[in-house]
Each structure stands twice: as structure tokens, then as C-alpha cells.
Scaffold this motif. Structure first.
Motif: not given
Length: 175
Positions: A109-120, A129-143
Motif C-alpha cells: 500500500e502507498d508504493e509506486a514503481f517508476a522507470i525513467f531516463r537520466l542524464v547526470e 583548493g586544487s581542481h581535480l578535474g571535470k567530469e563531463p555530462e554522463g550518458a543517458e541511463v535508464a533507471y
């Protein structure tokens, strides 16, 4: 960094984490035991993730994450570890194609299921204080996600279903 009593919001940057950044307002729908409420909570969770990564404040994210949610815990732990001596500058995540349905079994009761796509969203990491680097936009992933309703919807669990590649056909999947 922001000094003194100045309460002007300052976004996260190479200079430091966000300061005086407001917690995103929860959508009213997340308090309704409806499909729309569950979807609003799902979208809000990812908005809170970006907020946490930019500010180091994980409390709102924790409030909308079930204690049993391993991916939620991983995201919260990652932010807390980074903010021990560093910070993130996180871009927005893009959630698309959400499909949400109630779980209508007697025991769920009171639960739901979802499927979605996400681009992080991409992000920069800074450590002492030092820049470790840039992680680019991620791939589109289905969750897939399992949500539960009490006073408001919370994320009970996430699971990665598949990476989505534009133009990939079913024939390529079969080979």
C-alpha cells in the motif's frame, strides 16, 4: 568564499562551495499519494542531489531517501566524503521519460514503481583548493525506482536498468 553576515546566495565555483544557497522548495504534489506525487518526488530527489553536491548539505536529500536505499546512501556518502576537504560544482541533472505507476498489491500500500531516463550533469571536483578535474555530462541511463509514501514520497531504491544509446537498434542488442 562568502564573508561575514552577507546572506546573498553565492553559487558553487572554483572559489568554493555554494554559500547561502536556498534548499529547493518541495513541490506540493509530493505530499499526495498519487502517480503525479511520486513523479514529483522522483524529480525532486535529483534536484536535491544537485543541491547537496553544490552545498555539502545532505540533510534534505536524506529526508527524501529511505534508510534502505543503497544508491541514496552512496550518493550521500560521496558528498560527505568530498566535503571533508573539498567540494563539487555540479551542473543540473536531466530526468526524462518518467513512467510512474502505483504498486497495487495488498502488501504494498502507498508504493509506486517508476522507470525513467537520466542524464547526470557534469561536475568539477576540488580537493584542498586544487581542481581535480571535470567530469563531463554522463550518458543517458535508464533507471527503475521504488517509492514509498508516508508523510511524503521517499525514494526506497534505485536500480540502473540500461545505458541508452541514441540510434541503437534492437538488432544491435541481439548480436
Amino acid at each position: 568564499m562568502n564573508d561575514g553576515d552577507d546572506t546573498t546566495p553565492v553559487p558553487a565555483s572554483s572559489e568554493g562551495p555554494a554559500q547561502n544557497w536556498p534548499v529547493p522548495d518541495p513541490p506540493d504534489e509530493i505530499y499526495d499519494p498519487t502517480e503525479e506525487g511520486a513523479e514529483a518526488a522522483l524529480r525532486y530527489w535529483w534536484e536535491l542531489r544537485v543541491y547537496a553536491r553544490n552545498t555539502g548539505d545532505t540533510e534534505p536529500l536524506e529526508e527524501f531517501s529511505d534508510e534502505a536505499c543503497e544508491i541514496c546512501d552512496l550518493q550521500i556518502d560521496r558528498v560527505q566524503e568530498m566535503y571533508e576537504s573539498g567540494w563539487f560544482v555540479q551542473e543540473e541533472d536531466v530526468l526524462t521519460g518518467a513512467w510512474v505507476r502505483p504498486m497495487e498489491w495488498d502488501d504494498f500500500e502507498d508504493e509506486a514503481f517508476a522507470i525513467f531516463r537520466l542524464v547526470e550533469g557534469g561536475f568539477d571536483g576540488y580537493w584542498e583548493g586544487s581542481h581535480l578535474g571535470k567530469e563531463p555530462e554522463g550518458a543517458e541511463v535508464a533507471y527503475a525506482a521504488h517509492l514509498q509514501m508516508s508523510d511524503h514520497w521517499t525514494i526506497h531504491n534505485f536500480q540502473i536498468v540500461d545505458e541508452y544509446e541514441e540510434g541503437r537498434s534492437e538488432l544491435e542488442d541481439a548480436q
